[in-house]
Scaffold this motif. Structure first.
Motif, PDB file in Angstrom:
ATOM      1  N   PHE A  43     -16.100  47.484  -9.245  1.00 60.08           N
ATOM      2  CA  PHE A  43     -15.274  47.224 -10.701  1.00 60.08           C
ATOM      3  C   PHE A  43     -14.879  45.896 -10.839  1.00 60.08           C
ATOM      4  N   ASN A  71     -12.512  43.578 -13.941  1.00 58.62           N
ATOM      5  CA  ASN A  71     -11.710  43.646 -15.368  1.00 58.62           C
ATOM      6  C   ASN A  71     -12.289  42.552 -16.457  1.00 58.62           C
ATOM      7  N   PRO A 102      -6.804  35.837  -0.037  1.00 56.16           N
ATOM      8  CA  PRO A 102      -6.082  35.031   1.115  1.00 56.16           C
ATOM      9  C   PRO A 102      -4.229  35.417   0.567  1.00 56.16           C
ATOM     10  N   TYR A 161     -17.417  28.979  -3.306  1.00 52.99           N
ATOM     11  CA  TYR A 161     -16.019  29.201  -3.352  1.00 52.99           C
ATOM     12  C   TYR A 161     -15.082  28.075  -3.402  1.00 52.99           C
TER      13      TYR A 161
HETATM   14  N1  LIG Z   1     -16.399  33.621  -2.220  1.00 48.29           N
HETATM   15  C1  LIG Z   1     -16.109  33.105  -1.239  1.00 48.29           C
HETATM   16  O1  LIG Z   1     -16.942  32.659  -0.464  1.00 48.29           O
HETATM   17  C2  LIG Z   1     -14.701  33.210  -0.640  1.00 48.29           C
HETATM   18  C3  LIG Z   1     -14.237  32.929   0.674  1.00 48.29           C
HETATM   19  C4  LIG Z   1     -12.905  33.106   1.006  1.00 48.29           C
HETATM   20  C5  LIG Z   1     -12.083  33.876   0.141  1.00 48.29           C
HETATM   21  N2  LIG Z   1     -12.492  34.534  -0.956  1.00 48.29           N
HETATM   22  C6  LIG Z   1     -11.351  35.164  -1.716  1.00 48.29           C
HETATM   23  O2  LIG Z   1     -12.180  36.358  -2.168  1.00 48.29           O
HETATM   24  C7  LIG Z   1     -11.805  36.668  -3.416  1.00 48.29           C
HETATM   25  C8  LIG Z   1     -13.039  36.749  -4.269  1.00 48.29           C
HETATM   26  O3  LIG Z   1     -13.780  35.537  -4.246  1.00 48.29           O
HETATM   27  P1  LIG Z   1     -14.842  35.184  -5.282  1.00 48.29           P
HETATM   28  O4  LIG Z   1     -15.293  33.772  -4.938  1.00 48.29           O
HETATM   29  O5  LIG Z   1     -15.869  36.339  -5.282  1.00 48.29           O
HETATM   30  O6  LIG Z   1     -14.217  35.114  -6.739  1.00 48.29           O
HETATM   31  P2  LIG Z   1     -14.642  35.290  -8.020  1.00 48.29           P
HETATM   32  O7  LIG Z   1     -13.750  34.659  -9.153  1.00 48.29           O
HETATM   33  O8  LIG Z   1     -16.151  34.832  -8.025  1.00 48.29           O
HETATM   34  O9  LIG Z   1     -14.591  36.717  -8.329  1.00 48.29           O
HETATM   35  C9  LIG Z   1     -13.378  37.482  -8.342  1.00 48.29           C
HETATM   36  C10 LIG Z   1     -13.827  38.619  -9.529  1.00 48.29           C
HETATM   37  O10 LIG Z   1     -12.522  39.389  -9.531  1.00 48.29           O
HETATM   38  C11 LIG Z   1     -12.511  39.767 -11.069  1.00 48.29           C
HETATM   39  N3  LIG Z   1     -10.942  40.141 -11.229  1.00 48.29           N
HETATM   40  C12 LIG Z   1     -10.007  39.211 -11.221  1.00 48.29           C
HETATM   41  N4  LIG Z   1      -9.050  40.113 -11.437  1.00 48.29           N
HETATM   42  C13 LIG Z   1      -9.397  41.387 -11.336  1.00 48.29           C
HETATM   43  C14 LIG Z   1      -8.660  42.482 -11.409  1.00 48.29           C
HETATM   44  N5  LIG Z   1      -7.438  42.816 -11.519  1.00 48.29           N
HETATM   45  N6  LIG Z   1      -9.202  43.899 -11.154  1.00 48.29           N
HETATM   46  C15 LIG Z   1     -10.711  43.706 -11.171  1.00 48.29           C
HETATM   47  N7  LIG Z   1     -11.316  42.698 -11.040  1.00 48.29           N
HETATM   48  C16 LIG Z   1     -10.746  41.240 -11.137  1.00 48.29           C
HETATM   49  C17 LIG Z   1     -12.916  38.477 -11.725  1.00 48.29           C
HETATM   50  O11 LIG Z   1     -13.244  38.917 -13.247  1.00 48.29           O
HETATM   51  C18 LIG Z   1     -14.230  38.055 -10.642  1.00 48.29           C
HETATM   52  O12 LIG Z   1     -15.359  38.698 -11.311  1.00 48.29           O
HETATM   53  C19 LIG Z   1     -10.790  35.618  -3.820  1.00 48.29           C
HETATM   54  O13 LIG Z   1      -9.733  36.194  -3.392  1.00 48.29           O
HETATM   55  C20 LIG Z   1     -11.180  34.692  -2.936  1.00 48.29           C
HETATM   56  O14 LIG Z   1     -10.007  33.846  -2.642  1.00 48.29           O
HETATM   57  C21 LIG Z   1     -13.808  34.238  -1.337  1.00 48.29           C
END
Ligand SMILES: NC(=O)c1ccc[n+]([C@@H]2O[C@H](COP(=O)([O-])OP(=O)(O)OC[C@H]3O[C@@H](n4cnc5c(N)ncnc54)[C@H](O)[C@@H]3O)[C@@H](O)[C@H]2O)c1
Ligand SMILES: NC(=O)c1ccc[n+]([C@@H]2O[C@H](COP(=O)([O-])OP(=O)(O)OC[C@H]3O[C@@H](n4cnc5c(N)ncnc54)[C@H](O)[C@@H]3O)[C@@H](O)[C@H]2O)c1
Lengths: 211, 211
Positions: free
Chosen positions: A115, A117, A178, B101
């Motif tokens: 999912f 948004n 985080p 990220y």
């Molecule tokens: N990518 C990584 O390697 C990495 C590493 C450490 C931590 N994280 C954590 O993991 C999470 C995701 O990281 P990412 O790199 O995939 O980020 P990203 O921005 O690529 O993906 C986040 C997704 O969540 C969606 N989103 C935002 N608000 C939403 C909501 N209310 N409901 C549904 N979807 C929603 C966004 O549209 C986006 O597609 C973050 O919290 C990030 O801090 C990611």
DNA sequence: CTCACATCGTGATATAATTAACATTTAGGA
DNA sequence: TCCTAAATGTTAATTATATCACGATGTGAG
């Protein structure tokens, strides 16, 4: 099963034992000792026996453990004798990687919904799934009786997304954002905090630097 | 810093405190008590004080901690007063997500190289980086004095890839492959085992089911 | 200035987890 | 059949971690 207070570290090791036993079983090995398991996964033999002893007597004294038997038992303990439907909220970089991962299926997890948004993400295909609007969470969770949600949204959205999951009936959340989620007592949360893990490494690198 | 035996859990919490303090600082709050930190991150006030006490006296009795000061100290303890170049080996689903990220950069980590051994992946752009052949690991690691490697290759390649990193001079590895790496004593390894984390959840779901 | 209060730092205490030790049980050979 | 060797399951000892309780110390009001 005798006790109710099992260290979390024991569960973690059980998962590792179980995966190790799968490999051993594939090699056709029939019997294994706590020492061999210990060797294979990097813990002490006493630790292996202690961990298993929380849940029963699975071995034969003087002999060891039957690999297939013990594997079956460890999987059972972890709940992996059944399949677990799960959903991913947040179809970004990390969420997409998780949905595409075949290893989860092999361990009994089926991702049945992704999912987001963001309108540009909704409708996109990820493996055999199509990214859905978060409004669909409740429907999918109820339809598949999903108990596990994986949270890969930004920290700022994590609380809201977690609530969507919980309201839909999810009882366990694997959280990558985080941030500290506060949830009802009947919901299990485990955080995977990748930055923190890296910082454990930098801490140790610094320690060594000083010596 | 007084002692040399710091619980790993303390380091993990320190990382969380530090991130929490960043938020608090952004709000312009000047002083904070152990109780407020505890509240914010979900631990006990005594735990907060004890954790900090391993490293010095950062507070003022009767008052609390100066947010900026404490933030600076926690970052310093974790080694985050410097920047840390790091490399990723395995430009698959997970590796690509990690490279993309932004959060890592914010915490002091710079991914300066991504490597793969699949010809179809080499040359692909990921953010500002280009996926390189694993033969380039040594060059890049030496050039940037990289101490941290992130392993996102399949389990079957993990041992080899880890050796490439170690031979090039990497001293700390964050390993996502579900396998136990054995490395020299001067190399720190931390595993991130996502299946295991999910299995902790299924274990608890089953426990509750039975009650 | 003194007192009341808030909050830290820390030694003592309690709890938890790991390691070690060993008595017990099984298999297999003389 | 009996003895030895192997390896478990379990209790005890040790070590590690978290909690508690309180003396020490700074702030600010009166
Ligand atoms: N990518 C990584 O390697 C990495 C590493 C450490 C931590 N994280 C954590 O993991 C999470 C995701 O990281 P990412 O790199 O995939 O980020 P990203 O921005 O690529 O993906 C986040 C997704 O969540 C969606 N989103 C935002 N608000 C939403 C909501 N209310 N409901 C549904 N979807 C929603 C966004 O549209 C986006 O597609 C973050 O919290 C990030 O801090 C990611
Ligand atoms: N993707 C996930 O969500 C996820 C979840 C849990 C665990 N993991 C683990 O993380 C690792 C990576 O997973 P993934 O999904 O990104 O896999 P992937 O297959 O998408 O990517 C692996 C990459 O490693 C490369 N590779 C293989 N051998 C190599 C070598 N010797 N040197 C350099 N590169 C090499 C491959 O070409 C591929 O690009 C695996 O060990 C997997 O078990 C991934």
């Amino acid at each position: 099963m005798k006790a109710l207070k099992i260290p979390e570290a024991t569960i973690v090791r059980l998962s590792v034992y179980s995966r190790f036993l799968e490999q051993v079983d594939k090699k056709g090995i029939v019997t294994i000792s706590s020492g061999e398991i210990a060797e294979g996964v990097g813990v002490s033999p006493a630790q292996v026996r202690k961990d298993l002893a929380y849940f029963g007597e699975f071995g034969t004294r003087g002999v060891g453990y039957n690999v297939k038997d013990l594997l079956r038992h460890t999987l059972k303990i972890l709940g992996l004798n059944a399949r677990w439907p799960a959903v991913v909220v947040g179809a970004g970089n990390l969420g997409s990687a998780l949905v595409s991962y075949r290893g989860f299926r092999e361990r009994g997890f089926d991702i049945v919904g992704v999912f987001d948004n963001d309108l540009t993400k909704i409708g996109k295909r990820l493996m055999e799934l199509e990214v859905m609007a978060t409004e669909k969470i409740e429907q999918i969770v109820k339809q598949h009786n999903v108990k596990i949600g994986i949270l890969t949204v930004p920290a700022s959205s994590a609380k809201d997304a977690a609530n969507l999951l919980i309201n839909a009936g999810v009882k366990a959340i694997l959280n990558f954002a985080p941030i500290v989620l506060s949830v009802p007592a009947d919901v299990e949360v485990r955080d995977i905090d990748l930055s923190t893990r890296l910082e454990i490494l930098t801490f140790h690198l610094c320690l060594k630097e000083m010596m």
